[in-house]
Design an enzyme around this catalytic site. Structure first.
Site, PDB file in Angstrom:
ATOM      1  N   THR A  41       0.831  -1.199   0.000  1.00  0.00           N
ATOM      2  CA  THR A  41       0.000   0.000   0.000  1.00  0.00           C
ATOM      3  C   THR A  41       0.868   1.252   0.000  1.00  0.00           C
ATOM      4  OG1 THR A  41      -2.016   0.934   0.961  1.00  0.00           O
ATOM      5  CG2 THR A  41      -0.270   0.300   2.506  1.00  0.00           C
ATOM      6  N   CYS A  46      -2.691   8.465   5.969  1.00  0.00           N
ATOM      7  CA  CYS A  46      -3.340   7.218   6.384  1.00  0.00           C
ATOM      8  C   CYS A  46      -2.355   6.346   7.163  1.00  0.00           C
ATOM      9  CB  CYS A  46      -3.825   6.438   5.162  1.00  0.00           C
ATOM     10  SG  CYS A  46      -5.078   7.292   4.202  1.00  0.00           S
ATOM     11  N   HIS A  63      -5.738  -0.492   5.888  1.00  0.00           N
ATOM     12  CA  HIS A  63      -5.336   0.842   5.448  1.00  0.00           C
ATOM     13  C   HIS A  63      -6.493   1.758   5.811  1.00  0.00           C
ATOM     14  CE1 HIS A  63      -3.713   3.518   1.936  1.00  0.00           C
ATOM     15  NE2 HIS A  63      -4.406   4.246   2.799  1.00  0.00           N
TER      16      HIS A  63
END
Length: 195
Positions: A41, A46, A63
């Protein structure tokens, strides 16, 4: 899930640099697996929590974009994303007492947010959550101003983190700004895709 079914899963691809099958997680995604692949990712503000059971060889990654959501049960919120990840691990035979964690992200990549920036709030949330759940934290790379690419190998817990150069910051910052703008206009149910 075997290598064939992993290659059919949304976001799956063969990563020539890692020399393995991989699954790309987008915001509000999570995956749990016991297969020899990587969960990958990109993170700005985030956070990705990587949880694994080293004895069983099962792990997963989430996530999430915002720390809490009150009564909202959308996986873009940390509280729900953590519960989804832990519950899926437990369904696969993982013992809570063997869980280990590695957490990444929470960069303050959005300029103009100097008072209580979202990256700092996300990072603080995940650390408090793990402490409250008594899940040992084995590694972390949180905060700062850099976006990151994270590659997690769920069977072993091995993690690779690359802080992205400033040339990539604009892409991630623009995507995060657009997404946070949509959050203000959209209801919070359903899945969300950033890319």
């Amino acid at each position: 899930m075997n290598a064939v079914s992993a290659s059919l899963e949304p976001g799956s691809y063969y990563d020539p640099v890692l020399q393995t099958h991989a699954i790309k997680l987008l915001p509000a995604d999570y995956r749990v697996t016991d297969q020899p692949l990587a969960l990958v990712t990109l993170l700005g503000s985030c956070v990705a929590a990587c949880l694994f059971d080293p004895l069983l060889g099962v792990g997963g990654m989430n996530h999430f974009m915002l720390p809490g959501g009150g009564s909202d049960v959308c996986s873009r919120y940390g509280a729900h994303a953590m519960e989804l990840l832990i519950n899926d691990l437990l369904k696969r035979g993982v013992r809570r007492s063997r869980l280990q964690a590695k957490v990444f992200g929470g960069g303050n990549v959005l300029s103009g947010f100097y008072s209580d920036p979202i990256g700092t709030r996300n990072a603080g949330f995940v650390l408090e959550y793990l402490a409250a759940e008594r899940i040992p934290l084995m590694a972390q790379d949180l905060g700062d101003i850099h976006p990151r690419k994270v590659c997690f190998f769920p069977q072993t817990g091995r993690t690779l983190v690359k802080r992205l150069p400033s040339a990539r910051n604009d892409v991630i910052v623009d995507a995060e700004r657009a997404y946070y703008g949509r959050l203000a206009r959209e209801p919070s149910s359903g899945s969300v895709e950033l890319f």
